[in-house]
Design a protein around this motif. Structure first.
Motif, PDB file in Angstrom:
ATOM      1  N   LEU A   1      35.754  58.297 -73.977  1.00  0.00           N
ATOM      2  CA  LEU A   1      36.982  57.517 -73.827  1.00  0.00           C
ATOM      3  C   LEU A   1      37.070  56.416 -74.884  1.00  0.00           C
ATOM      4  O   LEU A   1      38.129  56.200 -75.472  1.00  0.00           O
TER       5      LEU A   1
ATOM      6  N   LEU B   1      38.172  57.681 -78.135  1.00  0.00           N
ATOM      7  CA  LEU B   1      39.606  57.952 -78.192  1.00  0.00           C
ATOM      8  C   LEU B   1      40.432  56.687 -78.388  1.00  0.00           C
ATOM      9  O   LEU B   1      41.643  56.745 -78.530  1.00  0.00           O
TER      10      LEU B   1
ATOM     11  N   ILE C   1      40.230  53.899 -76.220  1.00  0.00           N
ATOM     12  CA  ILE C   1      40.441  53.167 -74.985  1.00  0.00           C
ATOM     13  C   ILE C   1      39.518  51.958 -74.975  1.00  0.00           C
ATOM     14  O   ILE C   1      38.355  52.066 -75.341  1.00  0.00           O
TER      15      ILE C   1
ATOM     16  N   MET D   1      44.768  55.695 -67.801  1.00  0.00           N
ATOM     17  CA  MET D   1      44.791  56.791 -68.766  1.00  0.00           C
ATOM     18  C   MET D   1      46.172  56.928 -69.395  1.00  0.00           C
ATOM     19  O   MET D   1      46.298  57.165 -70.592  1.00  0.00           O
ATOM     20  N   ASN D   2      47.215  56.784 -68.589  1.00  0.00           N
ATOM     21  CA  ASN D   2      48.566  56.894 -69.131  1.00  0.00           C
ATOM     22  C   ASN D   2      48.866  55.781 -70.115  1.00  0.00           C
ATOM     23  O   ASN D   2      49.556  55.996 -71.111  1.00  0.00           O
TER      24      ASN D   2
ATOM     25  N   ALA E   1      46.493  54.045 -71.846  1.00  0.00           N
ATOM     26  CA  ALA E   1      45.564  54.163 -72.974  1.00  0.00           C
ATOM     27  C   ALA E   1      45.930  55.311 -73.901  1.00  0.00           C
ATOM     28  O   ALA E   1      45.864  55.185 -75.123  1.00  0.00           O
ATOM     29  N   LEU E   2      46.284  56.429 -73.314  1.00  0.00           N
ATOM     30  CA  LEU E   2      46.650  57.601 -74.114  1.00  0.00           C
ATOM     31  C   LEU E   2      48.143  57.858 -73.920  1.00  0.00           C
ATOM     32  O   LEU E   2      48.564  58.805 -73.286  1.00  0.00           O
TER      33      LEU E   2
ATOM     34  N   TYR F   1      49.797  58.821 -78.812  1.00  0.00           N
ATOM     35  CA  TYR F   1      48.560  59.597 -78.956  1.00  0.00           C
ATOM     36  C   TYR F   1      48.860  61.089 -78.947  1.00  0.00           C
ATOM     37  O   TYR F   1      48.353  61.844 -79.780  1.00  0.00           O
ATOM     38  N   TRP F   2      49.688  61.513 -78.008  1.00  0.00           N
ATOM     39  CA  TRP F   2      49.985  62.942 -77.885  1.00  0.00           C
ATOM     40  C   TRP F   2      50.833  63.439 -79.046  1.00  0.00           C
ATOM     41  O   TRP F   2      50.669  64.571 -79.497  1.00  0.00           O
TER      42      TRP F   2
ATOM     43  N   ASP G   1      50.572  62.257 -82.082  1.00  0.00           N
ATOM     44  CA  ASP G   1      49.581  62.368 -83.163  1.00  0.00           C
ATOM     45  C   ASP G   1      48.754  63.646 -83.036  1.00  0.00           C
ATOM     46  O   ASP G   1      48.269  64.175 -84.028  1.00  0.00           O
ATOM     47  N   GLN G   2      48.579  64.127 -81.814  1.00  0.00           N
ATOM     48  CA  GLN G   2      47.836  65.365 -81.587  1.00  0.00           C
ATOM     49  C   GLN G   2      48.681  66.603 -81.894  1.00  0.00           C
ATOM     50  O   GLN G   2      48.192  67.722 -81.862  1.00  0.00           O
TER      51      GLN G   2
END
Length: 75
Positions: free
Chosen positions: A18, A21, A23, A47-48, A50-51, A55-56, A58-59
């Motif tokens: 984590l 990533l 966090i 989690m929501n 932090a990511l 982030y998504w 960028d993925q």
């Protein structure tokens, strides 16, 4: 049956992943210390936050809401 030492190792592994990533350390400790499974942890506010959506993106994932709005406005 897993021993206390094995569970500690799992918590440390979760925390390290984590943190890698991006966090914050304190959030990673709180999340990794939880006894919830990965799927259940995915729904936590930490989690929501932090990511988040950035982030998504960028993925390489596409927001379904944005895609739907784009398709809807073109028709």
């Amino acid at each position: 049956m897993k021993t206390q030492i094995q569970f500690r190792g799992l918590r440390e592994t979760k925390r390290k992943k984590l943190v890698s990533l991006g966090i914050p350390e304190e959030w990673a400790r709180n999340i990794s210390g939880s006894r919830k499974g990965y799927w259940r942890l995915a729904l936590t506010p930490q989690m929501n936050k932090a990511l988040g959506l950035a982030y998504w993106r960028d993925q390489g994932l596409v927001s379904l809401v944005e895609r739907y709005d784009a398709l809807r406005s073109t028709t």
